[in-house]
Every structure is written in C-alpha cells, then in structure tokens.
Write a protein that holds these residues in place. Structure first.
Motif, short mmCIF file in Angstrom:
data_model
loop_
_atom_site.label_atom_id
_atom_site.label_comp_id
_atom_site.label_asym_id
_atom_site.label_seq_id
_atom_site.Cartn_x
_atom_site.Cartn_y
_atom_site.Cartn_z
N THR A 275 0.83 -1.19 0.00
CA THR A 275 0.00 0.00 0.00
C THR A 275 0.87 1.25 0.00
O THR A 275 1.83 1.35 0.76
CB THR A 275 -0.93 0.02 1.22
N VAL A 276 0.51 2.20 -0.85
CA VAL A 276 1.25 3.44 -1.01
C VAL A 276 0.28 4.59 -0.90
O VAL A 276 -0.80 4.57 -1.51
CB VAL A 276 1.96 3.49 -2.38
N SER A 277 0.64 5.60 -0.13
CA SER A 277 -0.14 6.84 -0.11
C SER A 277 0.64 7.92 -0.84
O SER A 277 1.75 8.27 -0.45
CB SER A 277 -0.41 7.28 1.33
N LEU A 278 0.04 8.43 -1.92
CA LEU A 278 0.67 9.52 -2.68
C LEU A 278 0.14 10.88 -2.26
O LEU A 278 0.46 11.89 -2.89
CB LEU A 278 0.45 9.31 -4.18
N GLY A 279 -0.66 10.91 -1.20
CA GLY A 279 -1.20 12.19 -0.73
C GLY A 279 -0.09 13.14 -0.33
O GLY A 279 0.73 12.82 0.53
N GLY A 280 -0.03 14.29 -0.96
CA GLY A 280 0.98 15.29 -0.65
C GLY A 280 2.36 14.98 -1.18
O GLY A 280 3.31 15.71 -0.89
N ASN B 94 6.90 10.02 -7.40
CA ASN B 94 6.30 8.70 -7.34
C ASN B 94 7.24 7.63 -6.82
O ASN B 94 7.02 6.44 -7.05
CB ASN B 94 5.78 8.30 -8.73
N GLN B 95 8.31 8.02 -6.13
CA GLN B 95 9.27 7.03 -5.64
C GLN B 95 8.62 5.95 -4.79
O GLN B 95 8.91 4.76 -4.97
CB GLN B 95 10.40 7.73 -4.88
N PRO B 96 7.71 6.29 -3.84
CA PRO B 96 7.08 5.21 -3.07
C PRO B 96 6.29 4.23 -3.95
O PRO B 96 6.28 3.03 -3.70
CB PRO B 96 6.15 5.96 -2.10
N LEU B 97 5.64 4.76 -4.99
CA LEU B 97 4.90 3.89 -5.91
C LEU B 97 5.85 2.96 -6.65
O LEU B 97 5.62 1.75 -6.73
CB LEU B 97 4.11 4.75 -6.89
N PHE B 98 6.93 3.51 -7.21
CA PHE B 98 7.85 2.70 -7.99
C PHE B 98 8.54 1.64 -7.12
O PHE B 98 8.79 0.52 -7.56
CB PHE B 98 8.89 3.59 -8.67
N SER B 99 8.84 2.00 -5.88
CA SER B 99 9.42 1.03 -4.95
C SER B 99 8.46 -0.13 -4.73
O SER B 99 8.86 -1.31 -4.75
CB SER B 99 9.76 1.71 -3.62
N ALA B 100 7.19 0.18 -4.53
CA ALA B 100 6.19 -0.87 -4.31
C ALA B 100 6.02 -1.74 -5.55
O ALA B 100 5.87 -2.97 -5.45
CB ALA B 100 4.86 -0.25 -3.90
N LEU B 101 6.03 -1.13 -6.73
CA LEU B 101 5.86 -1.90 -7.96
C LEU B 101 6.99 -2.90 -8.17
O LEU B 101 6.80 -3.96 -8.78
CB LEU B 101 5.78 -0.96 -9.17
N GLN C 99 -0.14 7.20 -16.38
CA GLN C 99 0.85 7.78 -17.30
C GLN C 99 2.27 7.62 -16.77
O GLN C 99 3.20 7.32 -17.53
CB GLN C 99 0.54 9.26 -17.52
N SER C 100 2.45 7.79 -15.47
CA SER C 100 3.80 7.68 -14.91
C SER C 100 4.36 6.27 -15.05
O SER C 100 5.56 6.08 -15.29
CB SER C 100 3.80 8.10 -13.43
N ILE C 101 3.50 5.24 -14.94
CA ILE C 101 3.97 3.87 -15.12
C ILE C 101 4.25 3.60 -16.59
O ILE C 101 5.27 2.97 -16.94
CB ILE C 101 2.93 2.87 -14.58
N LEU C 102 3.40 4.10 -17.47
CA LEU C 102 3.64 3.94 -18.91
C LEU C 102 4.96 4.57 -19.32
O LEU C 102 5.70 4.03 -20.14
CB LEU C 102 2.50 4.55 -19.70
N TYR D 166 11.90 0.63 -12.15
CA TYR D 166 11.10 1.82 -11.90
C TYR D 166 11.85 2.88 -11.09
O TYR D 166 11.61 4.08 -11.25
CB TYR D 166 9.82 1.44 -11.13
N LEU D 167 12.73 2.45 -10.17
CA LEU D 167 13.39 3.41 -9.29
C LEU D 167 14.44 4.25 -9.99
O LEU D 167 14.80 5.32 -9.51
CB LEU D 167 14.05 2.68 -8.12
N ALA D 168 14.99 3.76 -11.08
CA ALA D 168 16.06 4.49 -11.76
C ALA D 168 15.51 5.76 -12.39
O ALA D 168 14.57 5.72 -13.19
CB ALA D 168 16.71 3.60 -12.82
N GLU D 169 16.08 6.89 -12.02
CA GLU D 169 15.64 8.20 -12.52
C GLU D 169 16.74 8.81 -13.36
O GLU D 169 17.91 8.82 -12.97
CB GLU D 169 15.29 9.12 -11.35
N ILE D 170 16.37 9.32 -14.51
CA ILE D 170 17.34 9.89 -15.45
C ILE D 170 17.52 11.37 -15.17
O ILE D 170 16.55 12.11 -15.03
CB ILE D 170 16.88 9.67 -16.90
#
Length: 405
Positions: free
Chosen positions: A121-126, A130-137, A158-161, A297-301
């Motif tokens: 479970t990830v809360s993106l509130g505030g 999207n690092q918490p989301l990508f970590s969970a994925l 869109q962020s996952i795509l 997902y975690l790798a950011e350019i």
C-alpha cells in the motif's frame, strides 16, 4: 478519562455497535469537517481536525482534564495511514485508546476478492514524486494506491507507462460503500485518458514481466548501449559490492552511459533512490529504453552536464563515478565530497593512471580513508575450435569513505 480514537471505515453508517455507543456517549467530537458533517445532529461540542495538530491536541487535553468524554473520528482505520499515530504520540499511549475501522484497502480487496496480506500500500497524498509507488511496484504483484487531487488515477497510469510500458492493469474503485460506487478495470493506456471520482483508490495488478529480469549479473548484451560504453559485468559486480548498498540508499550514478550500474543497483536499493546522470542525449535515450526493458522503476534519469545538474538532487549516501573524471576531476570530486552524506561511500572507476593519481590527491586533501582495487578480468571467446580468454581493459576502482564527523 480516556480519549477514544474511532475508525469510521468507508461509511459511518456501517461502524460496529461498540464504536457507535462511544460516539453516542461523546461530549466532545473531533473530526475533519467532512466527517463532522455526518454528525450534525449530535449534541456534543465539535472540534475540527483541520487545524494544526498541536493546537487540536491542546484542546483535546483540556477537554479531557475537564472530565469530558472525548472521541476523535477518522475515516478508514486510525492507524492505517491515519491520524492516530500523531495523536498517540502527542497525547500519550496511556491517555488514548484506538478502535479500528475497515480500511479502504481492505474494502477494495474484498470487492476484487483477492487476499490483501501481500498487497503493498502506497499513499501519494501530498507527494511530489512517485518514488514510493515505484518502490512498491518493484516488490509486489498487487499495489494499492491512495490518490489525491494531484496524484489522480490517470496521472498514475501515465507515470507507469513512461517507465515501463503497459505492464499493469489498473482497477479504479470509486465511492466505495456509497450509492455511486463503481469498480472498473482498465489498461494503463485506457486509464490515462479517463476522469474519476475524487474519492477513488487504485489497485494495480502486474500482468506482464519485463523483457529483461531486473537483478544483479545482467549480461552486458541485454543492455542497449554504444559499443564499448558500458561498465562491463565483472567491473560492475565489483563496484556494486564495493558500494555496500542498503535498501534505503540514495545513489548517484555519475556518467551513467547506458545506465547498467544504476539499473542493477536499483534492485538492491529498492526503498531508496537511484539517479542516472548522463549528458549525452543518445545515451539518455538508451538509459530510458533499458529502464523500460528491465522494469527498473526506481532508476531516474538526469540529463545534464556535471556538476551543474547536481544541485537539485537529494544528498547521496552512495556515489558511483563511471565517467566524467577524466575531464575535470577536481571540480566533480569537490562537489561529490561536499554533498556525500557523512558515513557515505564513493566508488570511482579510472582507466588512466593520471586520473587515479589526481583523484587520490583530492581524497588525501580531504583526509578520507580509501583503497584501490585493480579489476583485471577476461572472458572466453572462440578460437580455432576452442576457447581463448579475451582480456578486458584493466580498471582501477577507487573506494573511499566519508568520515562520520
């Protein structure tokens, strides 16, 4: 008197009888304006939970000292992304009692008829990223996402795509336990074009594995790269081991090339951040493609020239320099030495002796302890019906630790 913190679940009309009794007996009710609106007819004094939490706690403590029955109401479960942790911390565990409610994740799992003990479970509130989301994925087949006005389902899709393509299906559960309840399943491409109720939760189900399994030891030929411009497998393995990554590490991969090291490292630093910094546009495109292929997902350019592109990045506790030392080692290492967190670790690869010598001088001036490891590897290649060993270029791995003080 004990301050009771009561979870309302998704609909106050469905709360258990013991919670209903506590609310009926309350002389003071504290909740958000939306939740208080459900109890307009209740005779208790109302304290909005929208003020700064310290001010609210001061009012609750005062009412408790006056001997009044105080009840705090919160949607869902008070201890699942709820307010109870902050209230207990400020009011004291001996002064409070928490009464659980049904979480929206539990309700969503029930609607989809899936076991929810393994749902991340990830809360993106505030949240600004999207690092918490990508970590969970990275870690789970099913991921539940609390949305807000900014992180809406279409933006999440869109962020996952953008990272890995159509690897997940998105369930959007709107207005649960309400007359307007609606539940639908979408491809990410479909979800990114739609609008949904503000009162929604997203459930993401992985339906496709990445083309290249993410992990350590990925063969070099599975990365899109320019000829020769990759930290080769043996040197990459030594560097990742030398970095001593932790799950929460923040890593800068400087002069990332095709991103091979940062991508592999993201499978170890799965609760952290990994930044692949590269100035060449063609190589940046290759990093993006390699992220898509591996689902990293975690790798950011970070597309820019060092060190000018580094100030906006969070301070690292691990830094790998695979390229960039040959041009201006003094400037780059000066920035890295200043920004690396105390106790952090630097691993820099050098091929030229002059580069290694200058880097050592800089670390000596900083009074950092360091060591040098020579990586001399080779791999088999066919010759005359047999095999020979083709040598890789020797690489010096400079490994340094920033003192804690």
């Amino acid at each position: 008197m004990t301050i009771h913190i009561v979870g309302l679940g998704q609909n106050p009309e469905n709360i258990p009888d013991n919670s209903r009794t506590l609310i009926d007996m309350a002389q003071v009710l504290c909740a958000t304006q939306d939740d208080l609106a459900c109890f307009d007819d209740h005779p208790a004094e109302k304290i909005p939970l929208d003020a700064p939490i310290d001010e609210v706690c001061a009012q609750l403590s005062a009412r408790q000292s006056d001997g009044l029955e105080v009840v705090v109401l919160t949607g869902g479960d008070p201890l699942f992304f709820g307010i109870a942790e902050a209230l207990v911390d400020r009011l004291g565990a001996d002064e409070t009692r928490v009464h659980p409610g049904v979480t929206i994740v539990q309700t969503a799992a029930a609607r989809l008829r899936i076991p929810w003990q393994d749902v991340r479970t990830v809360s993106l509130g505030g949240q600004d990223d999207n690092q918490p989301l990508f970590s969970a994925l990275l870690q789970s087949r099913w991921v539940a996402v609390y949305t807000d006005a900014r992180n809406i389902p279409s933006a999440i899709a869109q962020s996952i795509l953008d990272k890995s393509g159509d690897t997940h299906r998105m369930w959007v559960l709107e207005d649960l336990e309400d007359d307007r309840e609606r539940i639908d399943r979408y491809t990410l491409g479909e979800a990114r074009k739609k609008s949904f109720s503000p009162r929604s939760i997203v459930m993401l189900e992985r339906v496709a594995q990445p083309e290249v399994p993410l992990g350590l030891g990925t063969p070099d030929d599975l990365f899109m790269r320019e000829t020769g411009l990759i930290t080769k497998g043996p040197a990459r393995a030594v560097a990742i081991a030398a970095l001593r990554l932790r799950p929460e590490s923040v890593l800068w991969d400087l002069g990332a090339g095709c991103g091979a090291l940062g991508i592999e490292a993201s499978s170890v630093a799965y609760n952290g951040r990994v930044f692949c910094v590269e100035k060449n546009a063609n190589r940046v495109a290759m990093i993006r493609e390699n992220i898509r292929r591996t689902g990293a997902y975690l790798a950011e350019i970070v597309h820019g020239t060092m060190p000018g592109c580094l100030p906006d990045l969070p301070d690292p506790d691990r830094v790998f320099i695979g390229g960039g030392l040959t041009q201006d080692a003094d400037t780059l290492l000066g920035v890295v030495c200043a920004r690396l967190r105390p106790g952090g670790r630097l691993v820099a690869h050098a091929v030229l002796l002059d580069t290694l010598t200058r880097a050592r001088q800089i670390l000596d001036e900083c009074d950092w302890p360091y060591s040098v490891t020579l990586i001399q590897a080779g791999e088999s290649a066919p010759l005359a019906g047999d095999l020979r060993i083709a040598a890789h270029n020797p690489v010096f791995a400079l490994i340094a630790d920033k003192p804690d003080a």
